[in-house]
Design a protein around this motif. Structure first.
Motif, PDB file in Angstrom:
ATOM      1  N   ASN A 252      55.307  39.606  11.042  1.00  0.00           N
ATOM      2  CA  ASN A 252      53.961  39.185  11.453  1.00  0.00           C
ATOM      3  C   ASN A 252      53.877  37.675  11.686  1.00  0.00           C
ATOM      4  OD1 ASN A 252      51.985  41.605  11.291  1.00  0.00           O
ATOM      5  ND2 ASN A 252      53.219  41.813   9.437  1.00  0.00           N
ATOM      6  N   LYS A 253      54.447  36.874  10.779  1.00  0.00           N
ATOM      7  CA  LYS A 253      54.344  35.421  10.928  1.00  0.00           C
ATOM      8  C   LYS A 253      55.120  34.942  12.157  1.00  0.00           C
ATOM      9  CE  LYS A 253      55.591  34.506   6.616  1.00  0.00           C
ATOM     10  NZ  LYS A 253      55.425  35.803   5.957  1.00  0.00           N
ATOM     11  N   ARG A 254      56.354  35.458  12.342  1.00  0.00           N
ATOM     12  CA  ARG A 254      57.137  35.039  13.502  1.00  0.00           C
ATOM     13  C   ARG A 254      56.473  35.488  14.806  1.00  0.00           C
ATOM     14  NH1 ARG A 254      62.670  37.556  11.475  1.00  0.00           N
ATOM     15  NH2 ARG A 254      61.180  38.683  10.159  1.00  0.00           N
ATOM     16  N   SER A 255      55.948  36.687  14.809  1.00  0.00           N
ATOM     17  CA  SER A 255      55.271  37.187  16.010  1.00  0.00           C
ATOM     18  C   SER A 255      54.001  36.390  16.287  1.00  0.00           C
ATOM     19  CB  SER A 255      54.929  38.668  15.840  1.00  0.00           C
ATOM     20  OG  SER A 255      56.102  39.448  15.717  1.00  0.00           O
ATOM     21  N   ALA A 256      53.264  36.061  15.226  1.00  0.00           N
ATOM     22  CA  ALA A 256      52.032  35.283  15.391  1.00  0.00           C
ATOM     23  C   ALA A 256      52.331  33.925  16.003  1.00  0.00           C
ATOM     24  CB  ALA A 256      51.335  35.121  14.048  1.00  0.00           C
ATOM     25  N   ALA A 257      53.365  33.251  15.482  1.00  0.00           N
ATOM     26  CA  ALA A 257      53.726  31.928  15.992  1.00  0.00           C
ATOM     27  C   ALA A 257      54.154  32.009  17.453  1.00  0.00           C
ATOM     28  CB  ALA A 257      54.839  31.324  15.139  1.00  0.00           C
ATOM     29  N   ALA A 258      54.931  33.036  17.801  1.00  0.00           N
ATOM     30  CA  ALA A 258      55.398  33.191  19.179  1.00  0.00           C
ATOM     31  C   ALA A 258      54.235  33.497  20.125  1.00  0.00           C
ATOM     32  CB  ALA A 258      56.447  34.292  19.255  1.00  0.00           C
ATOM     33  N   LEU A 259      53.334  34.378  19.705  1.00  0.00           N
ATOM     34  CA  LEU A 259      52.172  34.710  20.534  1.00  0.00           C
ATOM     35  C   LEU A 259      51.272  33.495  20.724  1.00  0.00           C
ATOM     36  CD1 LEU A 259      51.321  38.219  19.042  1.00  0.00           C
ATOM     37  CD2 LEU A 259      51.990  37.756  21.413  1.00  0.00           C
ATOM     38  N   PHE A 260      51.089  32.737  19.670  1.00  0.00           N
ATOM     39  CA  PHE A 260      50.277  31.521  19.697  1.00  0.00           C
ATOM     40  C   PHE A 260      50.831  30.538  20.729  1.00  0.00           C
ATOM     41  CE2 PHE A 260      49.739  27.203  17.780  1.00  0.00           C
ATOM     42  CZ  PHE A 260      48.367  27.113  17.814  1.00  0.00           C
ATOM     43  N   ALA A 261      52.135  30.251  20.631  1.00  0.00           N
ATOM     44  CA  ALA A 261      52.760  29.299  21.549  1.00  0.00           C
ATOM     45  C   ALA A 261      52.749  29.834  22.982  1.00  0.00           C
ATOM     46  CB  ALA A 261      54.185  29.007  21.099  1.00  0.00           C
ATOM     47  N   HIS A 262      53.062  31.129  23.141  1.00  0.00           N
ATOM     48  CA  HIS A 262      53.083  31.742  24.475  1.00  0.00           C
ATOM     49  C   HIS A 262      51.703  31.669  25.125  1.00  0.00           C
ATOM     50  CE1 HIS A 262      54.460  34.463  27.624  1.00  0.00           C
ATOM     51  NE2 HIS A 262      53.375  35.199  27.428  1.00  0.00           N
ATOM     52  N   PHE A 263      50.671  31.962  24.361  1.00  0.00           N
ATOM     53  CA  PHE A 263      49.301  31.937  24.880  1.00  0.00           C
ATOM     54  C   PHE A 263      48.933  30.531  25.354  1.00  0.00           C
ATOM     55  CE2 PHE A 263      44.688  31.665  24.527  1.00  0.00           C
ATOM     56  CZ  PHE A 263      44.282  32.836  25.149  1.00  0.00           C
ATOM     57  N   LEU A 264      49.293  29.521  24.569  1.00  0.00           N
ATOM     58  CA  LEU A 264      48.981  28.140  24.934  1.00  0.00           C
ATOM     59  C   LEU A 264      49.763  27.697  26.164  1.00  0.00           C
ATOM     60  CD1 LEU A 264      48.861  26.529  21.382  1.00  0.00           C
ATOM     61  CD2 LEU A 264      46.920  26.897  22.908  1.00  0.00           C
ATOM     62  N   ARG A 266      51.035  29.594  28.600  1.00  0.00           N
ATOM     63  CA  ARG A 266      50.554  30.275  29.808  1.00  0.00           C
ATOM     64  C   ARG A 266      49.208  29.726  30.269  1.00  0.00           C
ATOM     65  NH1 ARG A 266      53.111  34.897  31.558  1.00  0.00           N
ATOM     66  NH2 ARG A 266      51.800  34.469  33.371  1.00  0.00           N
ATOM     67  N   ASN A 267      48.424  29.189  29.331  1.00  0.00           N
ATOM     68  CA  ASN A 267      47.135  28.586  29.685  1.00  0.00           C
ATOM     69  C   ASN A 267      47.236  27.068  29.845  1.00  0.00           C
ATOM     70  OD1 ASN A 267      44.720  30.525  29.759  1.00  0.00           O
ATOM     71  ND2 ASN A 267      45.875  31.253  27.976  1.00  0.00           N
ATOM     72  N   ARG A 268      48.470  26.550  29.852  1.00  0.00           N
ATOM     73  CA  ARG A 268      48.730  25.124  30.054  1.00  0.00           C
ATOM     74  C   ARG A 268      47.943  24.250  29.077  1.00  0.00           C
ATOM     75  NH1 ARG A 268      48.766  24.832  36.739  1.00  0.00           N
ATOM     76  NH2 ARG A 268      50.405  26.409  37.011  1.00  0.00           N
ATOM     77  N   ALA A 269      47.936  24.672  27.819  1.00  0.00           N
ATOM     78  CA  ALA A 269      47.174  23.948  26.805  1.00  0.00           C
ATOM     79  C   ALA A 269      48.035  23.477  25.641  1.00  0.00           C
ATOM     80  CB  ALA A 269      46.047  24.842  26.272  1.00  0.00           C
ATOM     81  N   LEU A 270      49.355  23.670  25.718  1.00  0.00           N
ATOM     82  CA  LEU A 270      50.207  23.244  24.607  1.00  0.00           C
ATOM     83  C   LEU A 270      50.542  21.762  24.695  1.00  0.00           C
ATOM     84  CD1 LEU A 270      51.732  24.068  22.082  1.00  0.00           C
ATOM     85  CD2 LEU A 270      53.701  24.618  23.503  1.00  0.00           C
ATOM     86  N   ASP A 271      50.695  21.229  25.920  1.00  0.00           N
ATOM     87  CA  ASP A 271      51.026  19.820  26.104  1.00  0.00           C
ATOM     88  C   ASP A 271      49.773  18.993  26.352  1.00  0.00           C
ATOM     89  OD1 ASP A 271      53.591  20.681  25.915  1.00  0.00           O
ATOM     90  OD2 ASP A 271      54.039  20.520  28.053  1.00  0.00           O
ATOM     91  N   ASP A 272      49.839  17.701  25.994  1.00  0.00           N
ATOM     92  CA  ASP A 272      48.727  16.813  26.277  1.00  0.00           C
ATOM     93  C   ASP A 272      48.842  16.295  27.709  1.00  0.00           C
ATOM     94  OD1 ASP A 272      50.638  14.832  26.348  1.00  0.00           O
ATOM     95  OD2 ASP A 272      50.006  13.865  24.487  1.00  0.00           O
ATOM     96  N   ALA A 273      47.982  15.325  28.078  1.00  0.00           N
ATOM     97  CA  ALA A 273      47.945  14.816  29.448  1.00  0.00           C
ATOM     98  C   ALA A 273      49.240  14.124  29.852  1.00  0.00           C
ATOM     99  CB  ALA A 273      46.766  13.856  29.607  1.00  0.00           C
ATOM    100  N   HIS A 274      50.030  13.710  28.856  1.00  0.00           N
ATOM    101  CA  HIS A 274      51.295  13.017  29.132  1.00  0.00           C
ATOM    102  C   HIS A 274      52.499  13.960  29.056  1.00  0.00           C
ATOM    103  CE1 HIS A 274      48.941   9.360  28.849  1.00  0.00           C
ATOM    104  NE2 HIS A 274      48.511   9.754  27.669  1.00  0.00           N
ATOM    105  N   GLY A 275      52.246  15.250  28.909  1.00  0.00           N
ATOM    106  CA  GLY A 275      53.342  16.207  28.831  1.00  0.00           C
ATOM    107  C   GLY A 275      54.002  16.294  27.477  1.00  0.00           C
ATOM    108  N   VAL A 276      53.369  15.731  26.457  1.00  0.00           N
ATOM    109  CA  VAL A 276      53.919  15.753  25.101  1.00  0.00           C
ATOM    110  C   VAL A 276      53.324  16.942  24.342  1.00  0.00           C
ATOM    111  CG1 VAL A 276      54.149  14.520  22.918  1.00  0.00           C
ATOM    112  CG2 VAL A 276      54.175  13.254  25.089  1.00  0.00           C
ATOM    113  N   PRO A 277      54.147  17.806  23.748  1.00  0.00           N
ATOM    114  CA  PRO A 277      53.605  18.956  22.999  1.00  0.00           C
ATOM    115  C   PRO A 277      52.682  18.499  21.873  1.00  0.00           C
ATOM    116  CG  PRO A 277      55.958  19.225  23.362  1.00  0.00           C
ATOM    117  CD  PRO A 277      55.625  17.817  23.768  1.00  0.00           C
ATOM    118  N   ARG A 278      51.525  19.126  21.786  1.00  0.00           N
ATOM    119  CA  ARG A 278      50.593  18.780  20.716  1.00  0.00           C
ATOM    120  C   ARG A 278      51.097  19.290  19.362  1.00  0.00           C
ATOM    121  NH1 ARG A 278      46.731  19.814  24.991  1.00  0.00           N
ATOM    122  NH2 ARG A 278      45.370  18.013  25.277  1.00  0.00           N
ATOM    123  N   ILE A 279      51.910  20.325  19.398  1.00  0.00           N
ATOM    124  CA  ILE A 279      52.427  20.907  18.165  1.00  0.00           C
ATOM    125  C   ILE A 279      53.938  21.075  18.299  1.00  0.00           C
ATOM    126  CG2 ILE A 279      52.419  22.945  16.678  1.00  0.00           C
ATOM    127  CD1 ILE A 279      49.523  23.315  17.239  1.00  0.00           C
TER     128      ILE A 279
END
Length: 321
Positions: A252-264, A266-279
């Motif tokens: 569950n934890k590994r799947s949750a983390a993967a789904l979380f990152a994948h969702f972000l 695909r919605n182009r929300a994981l990186d900031d305006a400079h292309g640096v990952p927020r997490i």
């Protein structure tokens, strides 16, 4: 025990009644009698729905109910149970009252105003903090100057830790989703993660339709409006629910983390305006473990913390580099 910061006046859509509603920076509170008046149902009906909200496990009583001192008609003061906005929305679903839609929109405006006032106060405090840090960083004492530079670099993280201690993490900005997660899409992510752990024979097995229910939950709405309208809110709730609700027999934890990152991503929300990952990788593992070890009563705080990390500058969640 939460403390209401003020009392706001709600006028019904029809203009037939008014309610003096307690409010704070996070929610509004109504007594059972006010819910009776709001939804136009008798007290036994409202009491039954309130009981079912908690008996069905939809909401945690400890987080959704608070006692407030109330002066009765006899002039005496009593501690009266009040229910938060989540409860009002849940009861509104059950009684199918159009007044519930009007009340939710009004409550959203009230909470937004409280948020604006809180942000203005935080901005003034932040300006003061930056001024002090800048003065210290220019000190002739090398030790003081070095410490001040470290504090300056990590000030956003220190502020969010302080907000966590106070239980009042401000909502961050969010993006509108451009990509939508489906059950098949989630299943594909989980299967890919499972392939990386072939030794875990039970990885990814499902418990009933719990996974499908979680995906439905992040897209749920009320009165034509989504409860979690931003990418960041959906991602945070997706991570939390997969970790805490255990929809899978293992992983569950590994799947949750993967789904979380994948969702972000695909919605182009994981990186900031400079292309640096927020997490970062390490931060993702830490956040997932933090959610796993958290008290269910802290769900609102955990969600707000994750949304804040996704909305602030990278130093909130990244390793220094």
């Amino acid at each position: 025990m939460p403390e209401a910061q003020g009392v706001e006046l709600y006028r019904s859509a029809s203009g037939e009644f008014e309610l003096a509603v307690r409010a704070d920076a996070e929610t509004v509170w109504l007594s059972a009698d006010q819910l009776v008046e709001l939804f136009g149902r008798d007290k036994s009906t409202i009491s039954r729905h309130l009981r079912n909200v908690f008996d069905d496990g939809e909401l945690e009583r400890e987080a959704a109910v608070a006692d407030f001192a109330t002066t009765a008609a006899d002039g005496k003061t009593y501690q009266v149970a009040h229910y938060n906005l989540d409860v009002a929305i849940s009861v509104g679903y059950r009684v199918k009252s159009p007044e519930g839609v009007s009340f939710r929109r009004w409550a959203t405006q009230v909470l937004r105003q409280y948020l604006i006032e809180g942000v203005a106060l935080n901005e003034r405090r932040l300006a003061q903090q930056r001024s002090i840090v800048q003065e210290l960083s220019q000190s002739s004492d090398e030790l003081i100057a070095n410490v001040a530079r470290v504090v300056a670099n990590y000030l956003p993280s220190l502020r969010i830790l302080r907000a966590y201690d106070e239980g009042e993490i401000p909502a961050g900005e969010g993006d509108s989703p451009t990509w939508f997660l489906t059950y098949d899409g989630a299943r594909a992510v989980i299967d890919q993660v499972a392939a990386a752990f072939p030794q875990d024979a039970l990885f990814g097995g499902e418990r009933g339709d719990a996974l499908d229910g979680i995906i439905d939950a992040i897209y749920q709405g009320f009165g034509g409006e989504e409860l979690y309208p931003t990418v960041q809110e959906k991602a945070a709730n997706l991570l939390y629910l997969v970790v805490k609700d255990h929809p899978l027999t293992d992983g569950n934890k590994r799947s949750a983390a993967a789904l979380f990152a994948h969702f972000l991503v695909r919605n182009r929300a994981l990186d900031d305006a400079h292309g640096v990952p927020r997490i970062s990788n390490n931060a993702l593992a830490a956040i997932t473990l933090m959610v796993a070890m958290s008290d269910p009563k802290e769900k609102h705080l955990m969600i707000a913390l994750i949304v804040g990390m996704l909305s602030e500058e990278p130093t909130l969640a990244d390793d220094p580099s």
